[in-house]
Design a protein around this motif. Structure first.
Motif, PDB file in Angstrom:
ATOM      1  N   MET A  84       0.815  -1.217   0.000  1.00 17.52           N
ATOM      2  CA  MET A  84       0.000   0.000   0.000  1.00 17.52           C
ATOM      3  C   MET A  84       0.846   1.263   0.000  1.00 17.52           C
ATOM      4  SD  MET A  84      -3.050  -0.877   2.673  1.00 17.52           S
ATOM      5  CE  MET A  84      -3.730  -2.542   2.773  1.00 17.52           C
ATOM      6  N   ARG A  85       0.441   2.173  -0.852  1.00 15.51           N
ATOM      7  CA  ARG A  85       0.988   3.528  -0.866  1.00 15.51           C
ATOM      8  C   ARG A  85      -0.210   4.450  -1.077  1.00 15.51           C
ATOM      9  NH1 ARG A  85       4.689   1.500   1.051  1.00 15.51           N
ATOM     10  NH2 ARG A  85       6.832   1.307   0.334  1.00 15.51           N
ATOM     11  N   GLY A  86      -0.594   5.171  -0.041  1.00 14.13           N
ATOM     12  CA  GLY A  86      -1.802   5.952  -0.230  1.00 14.13           C
ATOM     13  C   GLY A  86      -2.053   7.012   0.806  1.00 14.13           C
ATOM     14  N   ILE A  87      -3.311   7.438   0.848  1.00 13.53           N
ATOM     15  CA  ILE A  87      -3.708   8.618   1.610  1.00 13.53           C
ATOM     16  C   ILE A  87      -5.060   8.363   2.259  1.00 13.53           C
ATOM     17  CG2 ILE A  87      -4.484  11.035   1.332  1.00 13.53           C
ATOM     18  CD1 ILE A  87      -2.285  11.295  -0.857  1.00 13.53           C
ATOM     19  N   ASN A  88      -5.236   8.847   3.483  1.00 11.93           N
ATOM     20  CA  ASN A  88      -6.520   8.818   4.169  1.00 11.93           C
ATOM     21  C   ASN A  88      -7.410   9.948   3.656  1.00 11.93           C
ATOM     22  OD1 ASN A  88      -6.537   6.928   6.826  1.00 11.93           O
ATOM     23  ND2 ASN A  88      -4.458   7.637   6.425  1.00 11.93           N
ATOM     24  N   HIS A  89      -8.700   9.651   3.521  1.00  9.96           N
ATOM     25  CA  HIS A  89      -9.659  10.665   3.074  1.00  9.96           C
ATOM     26  C   HIS A  89     -10.842  10.715   4.044  1.00  9.96           C
ATOM     27  CE1 HIS A  89     -12.582  12.953   0.909  1.00  9.96           C
ATOM     28  NE2 HIS A  89     -13.333  11.894   0.625  1.00  9.96           N
ATOM     29  N   ALA A  90     -11.181  11.930   4.515  1.00 11.99           N
ATOM     30  CA  ALA A  90     -12.219  12.124   5.533  1.00 11.99           C
ATOM     31  C   ALA A  90     -13.614  12.141   4.914  1.00 11.99           C
ATOM     32  CB  ALA A  90     -11.945  13.414   6.306  1.00 11.99           C
ATOM     33  N   HIS A  91     -13.961  11.081   4.239  1.00 10.31           N
ATOM     34  CA  HIS A  91     -15.232  10.959   3.522  1.00 10.31           C
ATOM     35  C   HIS A  91     -16.445  11.388   4.354  1.00 10.31           C
ATOM     36  CE1 HIS A  91     -18.791   8.830   2.023  1.00 10.31           C
ATOM     37  NE2 HIS A  91     -18.793   8.140   3.143  1.00 10.31           N
ATOM     38  N   THR A  92     -16.601  10.809   5.538  1.00 15.08           N
ATOM     39  CA  THR A  92     -17.855  10.986   6.280  1.00 15.08           C
ATOM     40  C   THR A  92     -18.100  12.433   6.710  1.00 15.08           C
ATOM     41  OG1 THR A  92     -19.279   9.815   7.860  1.00 15.08           O
ATOM     42  CG2 THR A  92     -17.113  10.555   8.668  1.00 15.08           C
ATOM     43  N   ASN A  98      -2.122   4.005  -4.632  1.00 18.77           N
ATOM     44  CA  ASN A  98      -2.800   2.773  -5.040  1.00 18.77           C
ATOM     45  C   ASN A  98      -3.883   2.358  -4.051  1.00 18.77           C
ATOM     46  OD1 ASN A  98      -1.382   1.583  -2.897  1.00 18.77           O
ATOM     47  ND2 ASN A  98       0.167   0.654  -4.226  1.00 18.77           N
ATOM     48  N   VAL A  99      -4.078   3.172  -3.001  1.00 18.67           N
ATOM     49  CA  VAL A  99      -5.072   2.858  -1.972  1.00 18.67           C
ATOM     50  C   VAL A  99      -5.580   4.150  -1.338  1.00 18.67           C
ATOM     51  CG1 VAL A  99      -3.359   2.634  -0.118  1.00 18.67           C
ATOM     52  CG2 VAL A  99      -5.508   1.407   0.074  1.00 18.67           C
ATOM     53  N   VAL A 100      -6.854   4.127  -0.943  1.00 21.13           N
ATOM     54  CA  VAL A 100      -7.432   5.225  -0.155  1.00 21.13           C
ATOM     55  C   VAL A 100      -8.029   4.606   1.101  1.00 21.13           C
ATOM     56  CG1 VAL A 100      -9.076   7.126  -0.074  1.00 21.13           C
ATOM     57  CG2 VAL A 100      -8.093   6.444  -2.256  1.00 21.13           C
ATOM     58  N   ARG A 101      -7.678   5.141   2.246  1.00 18.65           N
ATOM     59  CA  ARG A 101      -8.339   4.714   3.492  1.00 18.65           C
ATOM     60  C   ARG A 101      -9.473   5.703   3.744  1.00 18.65           C
ATOM     61  NH1 ARG A 101      -7.179   5.579   9.205  1.00 18.65           N
ATOM     62  NH2 ARG A 101      -7.910   3.817  10.463  1.00 18.65           N
ATOM     63  N   VAL A 102     -10.691   5.154   3.793  1.00 16.04           N
ATOM     64  CA  VAL A 102     -11.904   5.971   3.779  1.00 16.04           C
ATOM     65  C   VAL A 102     -12.527   6.038   5.177  1.00 16.04           C
ATOM     66  CG1 VAL A 102     -14.181   6.243   2.745  1.00 16.04           C
ATOM     67  CG2 VAL A 102     -12.316   5.248   1.392  1.00 16.04           C
ATOM     68  N   VAL A 103     -12.644   7.241   5.716  1.00 15.51           N
ATOM     69  CA  VAL A 103     -13.291   7.462   7.013  1.00 15.51           C
ATOM     70  C   VAL A 103     -14.799   7.311   6.847  1.00 15.51           C
ATOM     71  CG1 VAL A 103     -13.745   9.145   8.840  1.00 15.51           C
ATOM     72  CG2 VAL A 103     -11.461   9.019   7.796  1.00 15.51           C
ATOM     73  N   CYS A 104     -15.399   6.369   7.592  1.00 13.48           N
ATOM     74  CA  CYS A 104     -16.843   6.135   7.557  1.00 13.48           C
ATOM     75  C   CYS A 104     -17.417   6.281   8.968  1.00 13.48           C
ATOM     76  CB  CYS A 104     -17.152   4.733   7.019  1.00 13.48           C
ATOM     77  SG  CYS A 104     -16.447   4.392   5.392  1.00 13.48           S
ATOM     78  N   SER A 105     -18.748   6.323   9.062  1.00 17.65           N
ATOM     79  CA  SER A 105     -19.407   6.456  10.362  1.00 17.65           C
ATOM     80  C   SER A 105     -20.527   5.442  10.514  1.00 17.65           C
ATOM     81  CB  SER A 105     -19.971   7.868  10.534  1.00 17.65           C
ATOM     82  OG  SER A 105     -20.730   7.952  11.729  1.00 17.65           O
ATOM     83  N   ASP A 106     -20.615   4.848  11.717  1.00 19.47           N
ATOM     84  CA  ASP A 106     -21.709   3.918  12.007  1.00 19.47           C
ATOM     85  C   ASP A 106     -22.906   4.626  12.633  1.00 19.47           C
ATOM     86  OD1 ASP A 106     -20.996   4.388  14.682  1.00 19.47           O
ATOM     87  OD2 ASP A 106     -20.064   2.431  14.960  1.00 19.47           O
ATOM     88  N   GLY A 107     -22.829   5.958  12.736  1.00 17.94           N
ATOM     89  CA  GLY A 107     -23.945   6.745  13.255  1.00 17.94           C
ATOM     90  C   GLY A 107     -23.860   7.057  14.729  1.00 17.94           C
ATOM     91  N   GLU A 108     -22.871   6.501  15.411  1.00 16.34           N
ATOM     92  CA  GLU A 108     -22.745   6.730  16.850  1.00 16.34           C
ATOM     93  C   GLU A 108     -22.327   8.169  17.136  1.00 16.34           C
ATOM     94  OE1 GLU A 108     -22.777   5.885  20.933  1.00 16.34           O
ATOM     95  OE2 GLU A 108     -23.597   4.774  19.241  1.00 16.34           O
ATOM     96  N   GLN A 109     -21.426   8.701  16.346  1.00 14.17           N
ATOM     97  CA  GLN A 109     -20.913  10.047  16.593  1.00 14.17           C
ATOM     98  C   GLN A 109     -21.203  11.015  15.449  1.00 14.17           C
ATOM     99  OE1 GLN A 109     -17.023   9.900  18.274  1.00 14.17           O
ATOM    100  NE2 GLN A 109     -16.703  12.104  18.236  1.00 14.17           N
ATOM    101  N   TRP A 110     -21.229  10.495  14.229  1.00 12.02           N
ATOM    102  CA  TRP A 110     -21.494  11.326  13.058  1.00 12.02           C
ATOM    103  C   TRP A 110     -22.630  10.717  12.239  1.00 12.02           C
ATOM    104  CZ3 TRP A 110     -16.275   9.948  14.228  1.00 12.02           C
ATOM    105  CH2 TRP A 110     -15.559  10.973  14.854  1.00 12.02           C
ATOM    106  N   THR A 111     -22.980  11.352  11.148  1.00  9.81           N
ATOM    107  CA  THR A 111     -24.066  10.848  10.308  1.00  9.81           C
ATOM    108  C   THR A 111     -23.708   9.478   9.737  1.00  9.81           C
ATOM    109  OG1 THR A 111     -24.684  13.110   9.706  1.00  9.81           O
ATOM    110  CG2 THR A 111     -25.507  11.334   8.302  1.00  9.81           C
TER     111      THR A 111
END
Length: 357
Positions: free
Chosen positions: A77-85, A104-117
């Motif tokens: 992996m060579r990549g970047i985090n993205h604050a999607h949520t 070659n990779v994106v780490r995607v910030v997601c939410s289960d609804g506990e703190q964000w949408t």
């Protein structure tokens, strides 16, 4: 990382610092037909090597300290985090721009609804497909559990992925499941172990076959948790398809000796590890980002920088880009991560599932 993006860290307050199979056969036989049969079997195995079938799940597979893609090729992996949520409207622009860095990779910030949408199944599918369309692997993670020592936070993240499993099933060659970002803020390896050894079998029982990624304890910086209990976490996976991440800021990434020590906790135990987040400095001190990239390149270890854009709460310096379209990278961080020696552009190799080879 947390949204304030003190993000993942608060580790400033933490006091502590911190894959390959060999098969052999002794069976010898003077019987010509048996030898021929054995030879044919060996040839058949070699012929199938590199096909997605060898990985069982049709996707990524952990083999010792290495991660293999659906074609059986090593993927680093060579990549970047993205604050999607937190920035849903910027997904299309940001993911295209991240691809243009050579990631070659994106780490995607997601939410289960506990703190964000809460990210719905449709929202997950949309962002995953954006990554695929831009020929990058998606690493999806629930951020709501960040730094929480309450096991219910991990349970909620686990239940969320089971609820959303249709966004993952069938995309095993494109999606890696990072169950929960930096679950446990305390440096408690036993709690960390007990949580994940319960969570992982639940995900497998639900039919999720994607490679699983588990962040270290202690806001991701307590790499010793992997050294002490990572093998038990790995063995709890019926598919034996779990890898680990250390997040490197001023505690786990402060100098070369600490960086090497923290990554070797996994490697010396035969486990697959990446640097799932790192910056060039943070509230807990300076980070030797140049050595992180150098060591990872020399040792075939993946790294993912934090984060593309949108950091706030006094840590805006962790923005890799000054604009969502990436037209200007930050001088102190983005330029080094993307264009520096051992940076993304110089070292990234596209996953073979996107190539015609």
């Amino acid at each position: 990382m947390k949204k304030s993006i003190s993000i993942t860290l608060c580790a400033a307050l933490l006091a502590l610092s911190g894959c390959s199979q060999n098969t052999s056969s002794d069976a010898l036989s003077s019987d010509i037909s048996s030898a021929a049969s054995e030879s044919q079997s060996t040839a058949s195995q070699e012929e199938s090597s590199g096909s997605s079938l060898q990985n069982g799940n049709g996707g990524f597979k952990v083999e010792g300290t290495k991660l293999l893609d659906a074609n059986g090729k090593e993927f680093i992996m060579r990549g970047i985090n993205h604050a999607h949520t937190w920035y849903l409207d910027e997904d299309t622009t940001a993911i295209k721009a991240i691809a243009e860095t050579g990631s070659n990779v994106v780490r995607v910030v997601c939410s289960d609804g506990e703190q964000w949408t809460k990210d719905t199944e449709n929202m997950l599918e949309t962002v995953i497909n954006l990554c695929i369309d831009n020929e990058m692997i998606a690493v999806v993670e629930v951020h709501d559990a960040t730094g929480k020592d309450d096991k219910t936070a991990l349970d909620k993240a686990t239940d969320y992925w089971i609820e959303m499993k249709n966004a993952l099933i069938g995309k095993e060659q494109y999606v890696i499941l990072n169950i929960a970002n930096e679950w446990t803020g305390g440096w408690n390896g036993e709690l960390w172990r007990d949580g994940y050894t319960e969570s992982i079998p639940k995900l497998r029982e639900a039919g999720i076959k994607n490679t699983i990624l588990v962040d270290a304890a202690g806001w991701g910086q307590y790499a010793k948790s992997i050294g002490d209990y990572g093998k038990e976490v790995f063995d709890s996976d019926p598919d034996k398809n779990t890898m680990f991440a250390v997040h490197m800021y001023g505690t786990a990434g402060k100098n070369s000796s600490v960086i090497e020590k923290n990554l070797k906790y996994a490697i010396d135990n035969g486990l697959c590890v990446i640097v799932g987040e790192f910056g060039y400095t943070h509230t807990d001190g300076d980070v030797d980002e140049a050595f992180i990239m150098k060591y990872c390149q020399e040792n075939g270890i993946g790294y993912i920088g934090w984060s593309w854009k949108g950091n706030s709460g006094g840590v805006e310096y962790l923005d890799i880009a000054n604009s969502w379209d990436g037209s200007v990278l930050s001088a102190d961080w983005g330029e080094n991560l993307v264009n520096g020696e051992n940076g993304i552009k110089q070292t990234s190799v596209k996953c073979s599932v996107f190539t015609k080879e």
